[in-house]
Scaffold this motif. Sequence first.
Motif, PDB file in Angstrom:
ATOM      1  N   VAL A 169       4.856   6.347  -8.939  1.00 22.25           N
ATOM      2  CA  VAL A 169       5.411   7.708  -8.931  1.00 22.25           C
ATOM      3  C   VAL A 169       6.193   7.956  -7.648  1.00 22.25           C
ATOM      4  CG1 VAL A 169       4.779  10.155  -8.832  1.00 22.25           C
ATOM      5  CG2 VAL A 169       3.734   8.664 -10.544  1.00 22.25           C
ATOM      6  N   GLU A 170       5.634   7.553  -6.517  1.00 17.44           N
ATOM      7  CA  GLU A 170       6.318   7.777  -5.238  1.00 17.44           C
ATOM      8  C   GLU A 170       7.657   7.049  -5.176  1.00 17.44           C
ATOM      9  OE1 GLU A 170       3.373   6.709  -2.340  1.00 17.44           O
ATOM     10  OE2 GLU A 170       2.407   8.682  -2.455  1.00 17.44           O
ATOM     11  N   LEU A 171       7.753   5.923  -5.850  1.00 17.75           N
ATOM     12  CA  LEU A 171       9.006   5.167  -5.884  1.00 17.75           C
ATOM     13  C   LEU A 171       9.952   5.676  -6.978  1.00 17.75           C
ATOM     14  CD1 LEU A 171       7.582   1.578  -5.359  1.00 17.75           C
ATOM     15  CD2 LEU A 171       8.915   2.927  -3.715  1.00 17.75           C
ATOM     16  N   GLY A 172       9.493   6.646  -7.755  1.00 22.50           N
ATOM     17  CA  GLY A 172      10.325   7.198  -8.822  1.00 22.50           C
ATOM     18  C   GLY A 172      10.480   6.260 -10.004  1.00 22.50           C
ATOM     19  N   LEU A 173       9.510   5.377 -10.199  1.00 19.77           N
ATOM     20  CA  LEU A 173       9.602   4.380 -11.264  1.00 19.77           C
ATOM     21  C   LEU A 173       8.646   4.662 -12.423  1.00 19.77           C
ATOM     22  CD1 LEU A 173       9.766   1.234  -8.953  1.00 19.77           C
ATOM     23  CD2 LEU A 173      11.667   2.384 -10.109  1.00 19.77           C
ATOM     24  N   HIS A 174       8.206   5.913 -12.551  1.00 22.60           N
ATOM     25  CA  HIS A 174       7.219   6.272 -13.562  1.00 22.60           C
ATOM     26  C   HIS A 174       7.693   6.025 -14.986  1.00 22.60           C
ATOM     27  CE1 HIS A 174       9.598   9.795 -12.475  1.00 22.60           C
ATOM     28  NE2 HIS A 174       9.638  10.010 -13.771  1.00 22.60           N
ATOM     29  N   ASP A 175       8.995   5.919 -15.194  1.00 22.49           N
ATOM     30  CA  ASP A 175       9.487   5.661 -16.545  1.00 22.49           C
ATOM     31  C   ASP A 175       9.762   4.182 -16.801  1.00 22.49           C
ATOM     32  OD1 ASP A 175      11.657   5.582 -14.879  1.00 22.49           O
ATOM     33  OD2 ASP A 175      12.915   6.893 -16.075  1.00 22.49           O
ATOM     34  N   ALA A 176       9.372   3.330 -15.859  1.00 34.35           N
ATOM     35  CA  ALA A 176       9.504   1.884 -16.051  1.00 34.35           C
ATOM     36  C   ALA A 176       8.283   1.405 -16.845  1.00 34.35           C
ATOM     37  CB  ALA A 176       9.601   1.169 -14.710  1.00 34.35           C
ATOM     38  N   GLU A 177       8.488   1.213 -18.134  1.00 35.59           N
ATOM     39  CA  GLU A 177       7.362   0.891 -19.014  1.00 35.59           C
ATOM     40  C   GLU A 177       6.595  -0.353 -18.581  1.00 35.59           C
ATOM     41  OE1 GLU A 177       8.126   0.892 -23.196  1.00 35.59           O
ATOM     42  OE2 GLU A 177       8.810   2.978 -23.170  1.00 35.59           O
ATOM     43  N   ASP A 178       7.276  -1.360 -18.068  1.00 35.12           N
ATOM     44  CA  ASP A 178       6.562  -2.571 -17.654  1.00 35.12           C
ATOM     45  C   ASP A 178       5.580  -2.266 -16.525  1.00 35.12           C
ATOM     46  OD1 ASP A 178       8.836  -2.120 -16.020  1.00 35.12           O
ATOM     47  OD2 ASP A 178       8.876  -4.220 -15.395  1.00 35.12           O
ATOM     48  N   LEU A 179       5.926  -1.368 -15.629  1.00 40.64           N
ATOM     49  CA  LEU A 179       5.016  -0.992 -14.546  1.00 40.64           C
ATOM     50  C   LEU A 179       3.839  -0.190 -15.086  1.00 40.64           C
ATOM     51  CD1 LEU A 179       7.571  -0.054 -11.748  1.00 40.64           C
ATOM     52  CD2 LEU A 179       6.255  -2.169 -11.982  1.00 40.64           C
ATOM     53  N   VAL A 180       4.123   0.705 -16.015  1.00 41.68           N
ATOM     54  CA  VAL A 180       3.057   1.495 -16.626  1.00 41.68           C
ATOM     55  C   VAL A 180       2.100   0.580 -17.388  1.00 41.68           C
ATOM     56  CG1 VAL A 180       2.552   3.311 -18.326  1.00 41.68           C
ATOM     57  CG2 VAL A 180       4.473   3.574 -16.736  1.00 41.68           C
ATOM     58  N   TYR A 181       2.652  -0.321 -18.183  1.00 42.23           N
ATOM     59  CA  TYR A 181       1.815  -1.277 -18.919  1.00 42.23           C
ATOM     60  C   TYR A 181       0.997  -2.150 -17.968  1.00 42.23           C
ATOM     61  CZ  TYR A 181       3.750  -0.446 -23.593  1.00 42.23           C
ATOM     62  OH  TYR A 181       4.102   0.105 -24.801  1.00 42.23           O
ATOM     63  N   GLY A 182       1.534  -2.449 -16.811  1.00 38.90           N
ATOM     64  CA  GLY A 182       0.830  -3.282 -15.838  1.00 38.90           C
ATOM     65  C   GLY A 182      -0.412  -2.629 -15.256  1.00 38.90           C
ATOM     66  N   ILE A 183      -0.456  -1.305 -15.248  1.00 40.73           N
ATOM     67  CA  ILE A 183      -1.600  -0.569 -14.707  1.00 40.73           C
ATOM     68  C   ILE A 183      -2.723  -0.440 -15.744  1.00 40.73           C
ATOM     69  CG2 ILE A 183      -2.340   1.653 -13.748  1.00 40.73           C
ATOM     70  CD1 ILE A 183       0.603   2.017 -12.779  1.00 40.73           C
ATOM     71  N   MET A 184      -2.356  -0.389 -16.986  1.00 45.80           N
ATOM     72  CA  MET A 184      -3.307  -0.097 -18.059  1.00 45.80           C
ATOM     73  C   MET A 184      -4.509  -1.041 -18.149  1.00 45.80           C
ATOM     74  SD  MET A 184      -0.876   1.085 -21.143  1.00 45.80           S
ATOM     75  CE  MET A 184      -0.353   2.773 -21.263  1.00 45.80           C
ATOM     76  N   PRO A 185      -4.357  -2.350 -17.950  1.00 47.23           N
ATOM     77  CA  PRO A 185      -5.520  -3.234 -18.080  1.00 47.23           C
ATOM     78  C   PRO A 185      -6.673  -2.887 -17.132  1.00 47.23           C
ATOM     79  CG  PRO A 185      -3.515  -4.521 -18.156  1.00 47.23           C
ATOM     80  CD  PRO A 185      -3.118  -3.122 -17.776  1.00 47.23           C
ATOM     81  N   LEU A 186      -6.359  -2.367 -15.962  1.00 48.83           N
ATOM     82  CA  LEU A 186      -7.425  -1.954 -15.042  1.00 48.83           C
ATOM     83  C   LEU A 186      -8.268  -0.842 -15.662  1.00 48.83           C
ATOM     84  CD1 LEU A 186      -5.340  -1.864 -11.752  1.00 48.83           C
ATOM     85  CD2 LEU A 186      -7.187  -3.480 -12.278  1.00 48.83           C
ATOM     86  N   LEU A 187      -7.603   0.091 -16.309  1.00 42.22           N
ATOM     87  CA  LEU A 187      -8.318   1.213 -16.920  1.00 42.22           C
ATOM     88  C   LEU A 187      -9.064   0.791 -18.170  1.00 42.22           C
ATOM     89  CD1 LEU A 187      -5.474   3.760 -16.307  1.00 42.22           C
ATOM     90  CD2 LEU A 187      -7.681   3.672 -15.118  1.00 42.22           C
TER      91      LEU A 187
END
Length: 122
Positions: free
Chosen positions: A21-39
């Motif tokens: 979010v701080e980098l303004g990349l919240h709409d980069a789906e690959d980054l979002v998908y990369g976080i999901m496995p932790l959750l």
Amino acid sequence: MKNSTADELHAQADQQRREVVELGLHDAEDLVYGIMPLLVRALDLDPNHLPSLDLLSDLLMEIDACEEAIELVEKLLTLAPDNADGRKKLAALVSGEENRRRLVRAYLHQKRLQLTRNPAHR
């Protein structure tokens, strides 16, 4: 990470989300998908881990997976019926099709602003 707790996995995912979010990349789906496995791992350890349910539902909303997000928010509200943020999120998710996208984006924008304004989590 093999013996991590749900809280530790959530904290790691939350930090990664904050950086995105701080980098303004919240709409980069690959980054979002990369976080999901932790959750997902956190919820495997504790299916009722409220912070993970909340954050994973936010991430699902980011990638427009609203039906999956609804399931998680409904579970969150079953576990914590007084969760005002969860109620607000659910209202955005179940709004009429023409309004849903706008309301979800507005909700996510508010959450992103909270992330960047709240130095307590840094």
